[in-house]
Motif scaffolding. Sequence first.
Motif, mmCIF file in Angstrom:
data_model
loop_
_atom_site.group_PDB
_atom_site.id
_atom_site.type_symbol
_atom_site.label_atom_id
_atom_site.label_comp_id
_atom_site.label_asym_id
_atom_site.label_seq_id
_atom_site.Cartn_x
_atom_site.Cartn_y
_atom_site.Cartn_z
ATOM 1 N N SER A 69 22.959 33.246 16.440
ATOM 2 C CA SER A 69 23.698 33.288 15.177
ATOM 3 C C SER A 69 23.039 32.396 14.125
ATOM 4 O O SER A 69 23.009 32.746 12.947
ATOM 5 C CB SER A 69 25.149 32.883 15.393
ATOM 6 O OG SER A 69 25.239 31.540 15.791
ATOM 7 N N LEU A 70 22.487 31.265 14.546
ATOM 8 C CA LEU A 70 21.761 30.403 13.601
ATOM 9 C C LEU A 70 20.487 31.086 13.103
ATOM 10 O O LEU A 70 20.170 31.046 11.912
ATOM 11 C CB LEU A 70 21.426 29.064 14.252
ATOM 12 C CG LEU A 70 22.619 28.173 14.602
ATOM 13 C CD1 LEU A 70 22.151 26.953 15.383
ATOM 14 C CD2 LEU A 70 23.362 27.760 13.360
ATOM 15 N N LEU A 71 19.772 31.716 14.027
ATOM 16 C CA LEU A 71 18.568 32.451 13.628
ATOM 17 C C LEU A 71 18.908 33.632 12.726
ATOM 18 O O LEU A 71 18.165 33.950 11.811
ATOM 19 C CB LEU A 71 17.823 32.959 14.867
ATOM 20 C CG LEU A 71 17.035 31.938 15.650
ATOM 21 C CD1 LEU A 71 16.447 32.587 16.902
ATOM 22 C CD2 LEU A 71 15.942 31.323 14.808
ATOM 23 N N SER A 72 20.024 34.259 12.995
ATOM 24 C CA SER A 72 20.439 35.397 12.187
ATOM 25 C C SER A 72 20.698 34.994 10.745
ATOM 26 O O SER A 72 20.371 35.737 9.821
ATOM 27 C CB SER A 72 21.696 36.020 12.788
ATOM 28 O OG SER A 72 22.151 37.070 11.994
ATOM 29 N N ARG A 78 18.485 41.850 10.485
ATOM 30 C CA ARG A 78 17.512 42.892 10.819
ATOM 31 C C ARG A 78 16.330 42.317 11.599
ATOM 32 O O ARG A 78 15.883 42.909 12.585
ATOM 33 C CB ARG A 78 17.032 43.569 9.547
ATOM 34 C CG ARG A 78 16.103 44.704 9.801
ATOM 35 C CD ARG A 78 15.721 45.383 8.524
ATOM 36 N NE ARG A 78 14.846 46.509 8.769
ATOM 37 C CZ ARG A 78 14.347 47.253 7.835
ATOM 38 N NH1 ARG A 78 14.624 47.002 6.580
ATOM 39 N NH2 ARG A 78 13.553 48.252 8.132
ATOM 40 N N GLY A 79 15.832 41.165 11.187
ATOM 41 C CA GLY A 79 14.716 40.529 11.884
ATOM 42 C C GLY A 79 15.089 40.118 13.295
ATOM 43 O O GLY A 79 14.327 40.325 14.244
ATOM 44 N N VAL A 80 16.282 39.549 13.461
ATOM 45 C CA VAL A 80 16.733 39.134 14.793
ATOM 46 C C VAL A 80 16.924 40.337 15.700
ATOM 47 O O VAL A 80 16.530 40.324 16.867
ATOM 48 C CB VAL A 80 18.030 38.304 14.696
ATOM 49 C CG1 VAL A 80 18.631 38.047 16.054
ATOM 50 C CG2 VAL A 80 17.754 36.975 13.988
ATOM 51 N N MET A 81 17.492 41.415 15.167
ATOM 52 C CA MET A 81 17.674 42.624 15.988
ATOM 53 C C MET A 81 16.342 43.236 16.374
ATOM 54 O O MET A 81 16.183 43.724 17.498
ATOM 55 C CB MET A 81 18.541 43.636 15.255
ATOM 56 C CG MET A 81 20.000 43.278 15.249
ATOM 57 S SD MET A 81 21.076 44.593 14.691
ATOM 58 C CE MET A 81 20.912 44.437 12.915
ATOM 59 N N SER A 82 15.360 43.186 15.486
ATOM 60 C CA SER A 82 14.043 43.740 15.805
ATOM 61 C C SER A 82 13.364 42.936 16.905
ATOM 62 O O SER A 82 12.813 43.493 17.849
ATOM 63 C CB SER A 82 13.163 43.748 14.558
ATOM 64 O OG SER A 82 13.710 44.582 13.582
ATOM 65 N N VAL A 83 13.432 41.602 16.793
ATOM 66 C CA VAL A 83 12.834 40.744 17.815
ATOM 67 C C VAL A 83 13.551 40.938 19.150
ATOM 68 O O VAL A 83 12.921 41.033 20.211
ATOM 69 C CB VAL A 83 12.867 39.266 17.379
ATOM 70 C CG1 VAL A 83 12.502 38.336 18.523
ATOM 71 C CG2 VAL A 83 11.942 39.041 16.209
ATOM 72 N N SER A 84 14.869 41.033 19.121
ATOM 73 C CA SER A 84 15.648 41.238 20.351
ATOM 74 C C SER A 84 15.321 42.565 21.001
ATOM 75 O O SER A 84 15.224 42.660 22.223
ATOM 76 C CB SER A 84 17.141 41.192 20.032
ATOM 77 O OG SER A 84 17.508 39.939 19.546
ATOM 78 N N LEU A 85 15.152 43.580 20.188
ATOM 79 C CA LEU A 85 14.848 44.894 20.718
ATOM 80 C C LEU A 85 13.513 44.892 21.460
ATOM 81 O O LEU A 85 13.392 45.458 22.550
ATOM 82 C CB LEU A 85 14.814 45.920 19.585
ATOM 83 C CG LEU A 85 14.484 47.354 19.958
ATOM 84 C CD1 LEU A 85 15.591 47.929 20.832
ATOM 85 C CD2 LEU A 85 14.315 48.192 18.708
#
Length: 87
Positions: A69-72, A78-85
């Motif tokens: 959540s802090l990174l988000s 969008r960036g966090v979801m891309s990295v997570s994916l």
Amino acid sequence: MQYIQIGTRAYFRVLVSMLLGSLVTFAILYSPQPLIGTFAKEFHVSPSSASFIISFSTITLAVTMLFVSLLSNAWGRRGVMSVSLFS
């Protein structure tokens, strides 16, 4: 960056996708639960010790979500979801 308008068909699809993603995450998280008895017998441990698999996963998810959540907020969702994916 494109935004999705509230009330549109695309917005509804995003909401349903996020709901299904959450359900799948928790289904995978708790999928070893029916095997606790088998793990306890096979590895000669108590059922409470065998259930540590689920406890450890849940604790890890909770702690990780604090940092995500802090990174988000810093990188954007969008960036966090891309990295997570891709991880």
